[in-house]
Design an enzyme around this catalytic site. Structure first.
Site, PDB file in Angstrom:
ATOM      1  N   LYS A 222       0.690  -1.396   0.300  1.00  0.00           N
ATOM      2  CA  LYS A 222       0.057  -0.146  -0.254  1.00  0.00           C
ATOM      3  C   LYS A 222       0.758   0.979  -0.328  1.00  0.00           C
ATOM      4  O   LYS A 222       1.728   1.430   0.850  1.00  0.00           O
ATOM      5  CB  LYS A 222      -1.507  -0.121   1.376  1.00  0.00           C
ATOM      6  N   GLU A 298       9.464   0.739  11.789  1.00  0.00           N
ATOM      7  CA  GLU A 298      10.174   2.459  10.635  1.00  0.00           C
ATOM      8  C   GLU A 298       9.875   3.663  11.588  1.00  0.00           C
ATOM      9  O   GLU A 298       8.617   3.588  10.415  1.00  0.00           O
ATOM     10  CB  GLU A 298      10.081   1.712   9.725  1.00  0.00           C
ATOM     11  N   CYS A 332      12.702  11.119   8.472  1.00  0.00           N
ATOM     12  CA  CYS A 332      12.693  10.358   9.600  1.00  0.00           C
ATOM     13  C   CYS A 332      13.716  10.810  10.375  1.00  0.00           C
ATOM     14  O   CYS A 332      13.244  10.059  11.749  1.00  0.00           O
ATOM     15  CB  CYS A 332      12.189   9.136   9.995  1.00  0.00           C
ATOM     16  N   GLU A 429       8.275  15.461  16.237  1.00  0.00           N
ATOM     17  CA  GLU A 429       9.278  15.741  15.439  1.00  0.00           C
ATOM     18  C   GLU A 429       8.735  16.755  14.366  1.00  0.00           C
ATOM     19  O   GLU A 429       7.070  16.758  14.004  1.00  0.00           O
ATOM     20  CB  GLU A 429       8.114  14.136  14.375  1.00  0.00           C
TER      21      GLU A 429
END
Ligand SMILES: NC(=O)c1ccc[n+]([C@@H]2O[C@H](COP(=O)([O-])OP(=O)(O)OC[C@H]3O[C@@H](n4cnc5c(N)ncnc54)[C@H](O)[C@@H]3O)[C@@H](O)[C@H]2O)c1
Length: 531
Positions: A222, A298, A332, A429
């Site tokens: 996906k 992750e 990330c 973040e």
């Protein structure tokens, strides 16, 4: 090695950028500081030919007939309408992948045959490098030079790396204490469900598909709703390279519908997810509640980049700049907390400001551009909100702090100094071009502060003192520690997080383990000649 060189050369380009920007600037490009509307977008040198779902080797419409637009981050305008997969399409894709695993030739082919398919795939990616790079840049907004010269070559390197593993995956014969012949087999796990984000669409595709295919699994992938195009293009190349039908199925669509259906499907044996920590928790729960499929995650990060007082300041500034601003700050593992020793702090901040002001922001198709637009309106607004929060909470705005122009999602390279650990911009973040510079004065102190986060994805250290580097590399609680470098992502190097940055590792030999089951086979032996 080639890939490593690719990244190193990207960083070197970034090192020499300040001397090159003058000549690189032109229409549609601006040195940040001379803020003006970004000019008319350059026409991407590629056509969009693949917009349907890929199920059982065929490009098909979604069962509902629905489509969704994928947008150009430079303008917010529609690039193409893409088939929107949901639960019914995921069911069709899992059925195809199941059949291809249970009956199809792929897991029964020799490792060498699988390696040949993967190597042919890498050759085809290389042949279509520029088209793929153009699609990636158009859909994502990252600089074309980065797509074409760094990321697509990293994809081919990674596919060849796993092609190399395909015929070297083997089990063990173990000596048990008894008259038994004990084999430990490493078998493919079955149908892998894979969910990827938008920040490195093709690289994330490769990190997932490479090890899964090398070890004989079948896949339902996906893709991220913001960036569906490049995966469909290369999935077609993979079939041209000889991949049997049903082995790789690609579903474009949204998380709560298609993604959730995949995570909770009872016929999926393994789930690999890359994305936010928040969504990671959701998919882990769906996987657990449905059939306890094994899960690798992750997730996000808030990685420290630590500059010691012995560092060459010019190089430290450049590395810290690269660690944060690379890919519009949408990494990330971005070095999003720049810790600088108090003895060199003021000098560092001044030079970091000068570097940010020289950053070339503009149309990502323009030569010499270092920073394109952010991915979409949602991320763009989120980043501006964090910038406001930095201002409100008393951090010092050193550069930037606003959008560029009034079209698309361009943001000024932004720096805050005097950032405190408890501020939102130092804890959360941001996923954008916002550097937070924090001051420290002692090694133990910076270790404690660097580790005082729920994340543990990566860390950077810049020093010429070997002993201090050795102390830091062991003390920092992160899945990767880069010493005097950053963002080195060769296919052989495992990547993943401590704490809430994830479970498991991708790339390298570790990723193969995610896609293999271990089976012990025990046979009694009569009158063995030896044991
Ligand atoms: N650790 C890594 O390797 C890594 C790499 C890239 C991005 N990230 C993280 O990803 C985040 C940015 O990406 P994003 O905004 O696309 O994250 P996201 O979690 O919203 O989306 C990631 C993927 O999950 C899907 N998804 C969303 N909701 C879902 C649900 N309920 N069920 C199943 N699937 C769902 C999305 O459609 C997308 O394909 C950042 O936090 C970043 O740190 C981590």
């Amino acid at each position: 090695m080639a890939v490593r060189l690719g990244l190193v050369s990207l960083f070197k380009r970034s090192l020499s950028a300040s001397s090159r920007v003058g000549s690189a600037l032109g229409a549609g490009t601006q040195r940040f500081g001379t803020v003006a509307a970004v000019e008319e977008p350059i026409s991407p040198p590629v056509e969009v030919n693949y917009t349907k779902l890929l199920i059982n080797g065929q490009f098909v419409d979604s069962a509902s007939g629905k489509t969704f637009p994928t947008l150009d981050p430079r303008t917010g305008e529609v690039i193409a309408h893409v088939a929107e997969g949901d639960e019914e399409d995921v069911n069709r894709a899992v059925f195809a992948a199941r059949k291809a695993f249970d009956e199809g030739p792929w897991p029964r082919m020799t490792g060498y045959e699988r390696s040949r398919v993967l190597n042919r795939f890498a050759d085809l990616i290389e042949k279509h490098n520029d088209e793929i790079a153009a699609l990636e840049t158009w859909d994502n907004g990252k600089p074309y030079e980065q797509s074409a010269q760094v990321e697509i070559p990293m994809v081919t390197r990674l596919i060849r790396y796993y092609a190399g593993w395909a015929d070297k995956i083997h089990g063990l014969i173990v000596p048990a204490d008894g008259p038994h012949h004990v084999q430990v087999l490493h078998e493919p796990i079955g149908v892998a469900g894979q969910i990827i984000p938008w920040n490195f669409p093709l690289l994330m595709f490769a990190w997932k598909v490479g090890p899964a295919l090398a070890s004989g699994n079948t896949i339902v992938m996906k893709t991220a709703e913001q960036t569906p195009l490049s995966a469909l293009f290369v999935a077609q190349l993979l079939h041209e390279a000889g991949l049997p039908d049903g082995v790789l199925n690609v579903i474009s669509g949204f998380g709560p519908t298609a993604g959730a259906a995949l995570a909770s499907h009872v016929d999926v044996d393994k789930l690999a997810f890359t994305g936010s920590t928040q969504t990671g928790k959701i998919v882990l729960e769906l996987a657990t509640k449905s059939n306890l499929k094994s899960v690798t995650l992750e997730l996000g990060g808030k990685s420290p980049m630590i500059i010691l007082d012995d560092a060459d300041i010019d190089q430290a500034v450049e590395l810290a700049h690269f660690a944060l601003f690379f890919n519009q700050g949408q990494c990330c593992c971005a070095g999003s907390r720049t810790f600088v020793h108090e003895r060199v702090y003021d000098q560092f901040v001044e030079k970091a400001k000068a570097r940010a002001l020289k950053r070339v922001v503009g149309d990502p198709f323009k030569k010499g551009v270092e920073q394109g637009p952010q991915i979409d309106e949602e991320q763009f607004k989120k980043i501006l909100k964090y910038i406001q929060s930095g201002k409100d909470n008393g951090a010092t705005l050193v550069s930037g702090g606003d959008r560029i122009g009034d079209k698309g999602y361009y943001i000024q390279p932004t720096i805050f100094s005097n950032v405190k650990d408890e501020m939102e911009i130092a804890r959360e973040e941001i996923f954008g071009p916002v550097q937070s510079i924090l001051k420290f004065n002692d090694l133990d102190e910076v270790i404690q502060r660097a580790n005082a986060t729920r994340y543990g994805l990566a860390a950077g250290v810049f020093t010429s003192n070997l002993e201090k580097a050795n102390t830091l590399m062991r003390a920092l609680r992160a899945g990767t520690v880069w010493i005097n470098c950053y963002d080195v992502f060769d296919a052989a190097i495992p990547f993943g997080g401590f704490k809430m940055s994830g479970h498991g590792r991708e790339k390298g030999i570790d990723s193969l383990k995610n896609y293999l089951q271990v089976k012990a086979v025990v046979t009694p032996i009569k009158n063995p000649a030896w044991l």
